[in-house]
Design a protein around this motif. Structure first.
Motif, PDB file in Angstrom:
ATOM      1  N   GLY A 111       5.635  20.329  -4.292  1.00 13.27           N
ATOM      2  CA  GLY A 111       6.305  21.116  -5.317  1.00 13.27           C
ATOM      3  C   GLY A 111       7.810  20.947  -5.334  1.00 13.27           C
ATOM      4  N   MET A 112       8.307  19.833  -4.773  1.00 13.27           N
ATOM      5  CA  MET A 112       9.743  19.589  -4.766  1.00 13.27           C
ATOM      6  C   MET A 112      10.229  19.149  -6.146  1.00 13.27           C
ATOM      7  N   ASP A 113      11.442  19.518  -6.466  1.00 13.77           N
ATOM      8  CA  ASP A 113      12.100  19.057  -7.686  1.00 13.77           C
ATOM      9  C   ASP A 113      12.169  17.527  -7.658  1.00 13.77           C
ATOM     10  N   HIS A 114      11.890  16.893  -8.780  1.00  8.83           N
ATOM     11  CA  HIS A 114      11.915  15.429  -8.826  1.00  8.83           C
ATOM     12  C   HIS A 114      13.326  14.855  -8.830  1.00  8.83           C
ATOM     13  N   ARG A 115      14.321  15.666  -9.123  1.00  7.14           N
ATOM     14  CA  ARG A 115      15.681  15.123  -9.221  1.00  7.14           C
ATOM     15  C   ARG A 115      16.205  14.559  -7.903  1.00  7.14           C
ATOM     16  N   PRO A 116      16.073  15.257  -6.761  1.00  8.57           N
ATOM     17  CA  PRO A 116      16.534  14.636  -5.513  1.00  8.57           C
ATOM     18  C   PRO A 116      15.733  13.395  -5.139  1.00  8.57           C
ATOM     19  N   ILE A 117      14.447  13.370  -5.518  1.00  8.54           N
ATOM     20  CA  ILE A 117      13.657  12.156  -5.258  1.00  8.54           C
ATOM     21  C   ILE A 117      14.240  10.987  -6.052  1.00  8.54           C
ATOM     22  N   ALA A 118      14.579  11.236  -7.314  1.00  9.04           N
ATOM     23  CA  ALA A 118      15.153  10.179  -8.155  1.00  9.04           C
ATOM     24  C   ALA A 118      16.514   9.724  -7.621  1.00  9.04           C
ATOM     25  N   ASP A 161       0.866  -1.178   0.000  1.00 13.78           N
ATOM     26  CA  ASP A 161       0.000   0.000   0.000  1.00 13.78           C
ATOM     27  C   ASP A 161       0.904   1.229   0.000  1.00 13.78           C
ATOM     28  N   ARG A 162       1.151   1.760  -1.174  1.00 13.59           N
ATOM     29  CA  ARG A 162       2.043   2.884  -1.468  1.00 13.59           C
ATOM     30  C   ARG A 162       3.519   2.463  -1.493  1.00 13.59           C
ATOM     31  N   PHE A 163       4.261   3.173  -2.358  1.00 14.63           N
ATOM     32  CA  PHE A 163       5.714   3.021  -2.451  1.00 14.63           C
ATOM     33  C   PHE A 163       6.242   4.337  -3.030  1.00 14.63           C
ATOM     34  N   THR A 164       7.271   4.294  -3.834  1.00 16.15           N
ATOM     35  CA  THR A 164       7.960   5.529  -4.226  1.00 16.15           C
ATOM     36  C   THR A 164       7.130   6.412  -5.159  1.00 16.15           C
ATOM     37  N   ASP A 165       6.179   5.859  -5.884  1.00 13.25           N
ATOM     38  CA  ASP A 165       5.293   6.714  -6.667  1.00 13.25           C
ATOM     39  C   ASP A 165       4.595   7.728  -5.761  1.00 13.25           C
ATOM     40  N   ALA A 166       4.283   7.315  -4.530  1.00  9.72           N
ATOM     41  CA  ALA A 166       3.651   8.235  -3.585  1.00  9.72           C
ATOM     42  C   ALA A 166       4.589   9.373  -3.213  1.00  9.72           C
ATOM     43  N   THR A 167       5.887   9.117  -3.198  1.00 13.53           N
ATOM     44  CA  THR A 167       6.849  10.171  -2.890  1.00 13.53           C
ATOM     45  C   THR A 167       6.894  11.196  -4.020  1.00 13.53           C
ATOM     46  N   LEU A 183      17.508   9.763  -4.444  1.00 19.55           N
ATOM     47  CA  LEU A 183      17.257   8.941  -3.259  1.00 19.55           C
ATOM     48  C   LEU A 183      16.652   7.593  -3.636  1.00 19.55           C
ATOM     49  N   GLU A 184      15.822   7.585  -4.652  1.00 19.38           N
ATOM     50  CA  GLU A 184      15.246   6.327  -5.151  1.00 19.38           C
ATOM     51  C   GLU A 184      16.369   5.364  -5.563  1.00 19.38           C
ATOM     52  N   ASP A 185      17.334   5.868  -6.313  1.00 13.82           N
ATOM     53  CA  ASP A 185      18.455   5.026  -6.747  1.00 13.82           C
ATOM     54  C   ASP A 185      19.305   4.590  -5.559  1.00 13.82           C
ATOM     55  N   LEU A 186      19.555   5.507  -4.630  1.00 16.74           N
ATOM     56  CA  LEU A 186      20.389   5.196  -3.463  1.00 16.74           C
ATOM     57  C   LEU A 186      19.752   4.121  -2.601  1.00 16.74           C
ATOM     58  N   VAL A 187      18.478   4.282  -2.301  1.00 14.52           N
ATOM     59  CA  VAL A 187      17.791   3.400  -1.353  1.00 14.52           C
ATOM     60  C   VAL A 187      17.349   2.087  -1.995  1.00 14.52           C
ATOM     61  N   GLN A 188      16.921   2.137  -3.246  1.00 13.09           N
ATOM     62  CA  GLN A 188      16.325   0.960  -3.882  1.00 13.09           C
ATOM     63  C   GLN A 188      17.245   0.227  -4.850  1.00 13.09           C
ATOM     64  N   GLY A 189      18.349   0.851  -5.265  1.00 16.16           N
ATOM     65  CA  GLY A 189      19.138   0.245  -6.324  1.00 16.16           C
ATOM     66  C   GLY A 189      18.282   0.156  -7.574  1.00 16.16           C
ATOM     67  N   ASP A 190      18.209  -1.030  -8.178  1.00 18.55           N
ATOM     68  CA  ASP A 190      17.401  -1.171  -9.400  1.00 18.55           C
ATOM     69  C   ASP A 190      16.008  -1.735  -9.126  1.00 18.55           C
ATOM     70  N   LEU A 191      15.628  -1.852  -7.850  1.00 19.30           N
ATOM     71  CA  LEU A 191      14.315  -2.398  -7.517  1.00 19.30           C
ATOM     72  C   LEU A 191      13.212  -1.391  -7.841  1.00 19.30           C
ATOM     73  N   ARG A 192      12.274  -1.807  -8.674  1.00 16.46           N
ATOM     74  CA  ARG A 192      11.090  -1.030  -8.989  1.00 16.46           C
ATOM     75  C   ARG A 192       9.898  -1.986  -8.982  1.00 16.46           C
ATOM     76  N   PRO A 193       8.705  -1.483  -8.742  1.00 11.78           N
ATOM     77  CA  PRO A 193       7.532  -2.369  -8.796  1.00 11.78           C
ATOM     78  C   PRO A 193       7.369  -3.014 -10.171  1.00 11.78           C
ATOM     79  N   ASP A 194       6.818  -4.215 -10.176  1.00 13.12           N
ATOM     80  CA  ASP A 194       6.513  -4.897 -11.433  1.00 13.12           C
ATOM     81  C   ASP A 194       5.162  -4.440 -11.987  1.00 13.12           C
ATOM     82  N   LEU A 195       4.273  -4.061 -11.092  1.00  8.45           N
ATOM     83  CA  LEU A 195       2.933  -3.609 -11.479  1.00  8.45           C
ATOM     84  C   LEU A 195       2.455  -2.605 -10.450  1.00  8.45           C
ATOM     85  N   THR A 196       1.887  -1.492 -10.924  1.00  8.99           N
ATOM     86  CA  THR A 196       1.351  -0.466 -10.031  1.00  8.99           C
ATOM     87  C   THR A 196      -0.085  -0.159 -10.417  1.00  8.99           C
ATOM     88  N   LEU A 197      -0.985  -0.341  -9.468  1.00  9.41           N
ATOM     89  CA  LEU A 197      -2.386  -0.012  -9.660  1.00  9.41           C
ATOM     90  C   LEU A 197      -2.639   1.364  -9.055  1.00  9.41           C
TER      91      LEU A 197
END
Length: 217
Positions: A112-119, A97-103, A121-135
């Motif tokens: 209204g934050m710039d998406h670049r620092p989010i991206a 129930d929610r993941f990085t898309d929510a961020t 941190l996404e790479d730092l924390v998750q490596g290459d892990l991304r959801p396979d399916l998002t509803l």
């Protein structure tokens, strides 16, 4: 379908009803013989749940946006380390129930934050892990807030102004348009039963497509 579990996330603004879909989706996977774990963000592990309490506490209104962003990813790092990655590694599917898309939606679109620092941190924390399916459970923010506030006292996010959720919704929809292979957008203004029927159908389709790939079909 491979030994590693699949990672499925449920997204949407307040009042979209995504949390109500967790159990029907879990039951669908169990009926298909797939081991499944359900979790949530922020939270999902002991330390992450303590961070969640900080993030949702209305006493912390006015928290710096950067502090909020870092807390979200601190909780995510713990959740991944203690719960998500071990489950996926042992072949268990995860419904979250929610993941990085929510961020991107809340801290990016809402704050209204710039998406670049989010991206970053996404790479730092998750490596290459991304959801396979998002509803993505989509509905107008005014309706979502009406539903959410009918549940009782609002938390720190539910207390935000309508414009915050308009920005979050727009970000969810933009991400879904940009990556249609991963996202499925559902109309959450409909009855709970109608949304459940579509969501479980989409999940069955996803499982069937993986099985077909595995068999070379």
């Amino acid at each position: 379908m491979g030994e590693r579990g699949r990672f499925i996330t449920l997204e949407g603004i307040e009042g979209a009803g995504k949390s109500s879909q967790m159990e029907p989706l879990r039951q669908t996977l169990l009926e298909l013989g797939i081991p499944v774990l359900t979790s949530r963000e922020p939270g999902g592990s002991p330390v992450a749940e303590r961070i969640r309490a900080l993030l949702l506490d209305r006493a912390n209104a006015g928290m710096a946006a950067t502090a909020e962003l870092l807390l979200v990813f601190a909780a995510r790092a713990e959740h991944l380390d203690k719960v998500l990655v071990p489950a996926l590694d042992r072949g268990t599917w995860v419904l979250c129930d929610r993941f990085t898309d929510a961020t991107y939606a809340y801290q990016g679109g809402g704050r209204g934050m710039d998406h670049r620092p989010i991206a970053l941190l996404e790479d730092l924390v998750q490596g290459d892990l991304r959801p396979d399916l998002t509803l993505v459970f989509d509905l107008p923010p005014a309706l979502g807030l009406e539903r959410a506030r009918g549940r009782g006292e609002s938390d720190r996010f539910e207390s935000e102004r309508l414009a915050f959720f308009e920005g979050a919704r727009a970000t969810y929809l933009a991400r879904a348009r940009a990556h249609p292979s991963r996202y499925r957008v559902l109309d959450a203004t409909r009855s709970l039963e109608s949304v459940t029927a579509e969501a479980t159908g989409l999940l069955r389709d996803f499982v069937a497509a993986l099985a077909a790939q595995g068999s070379g079909g």
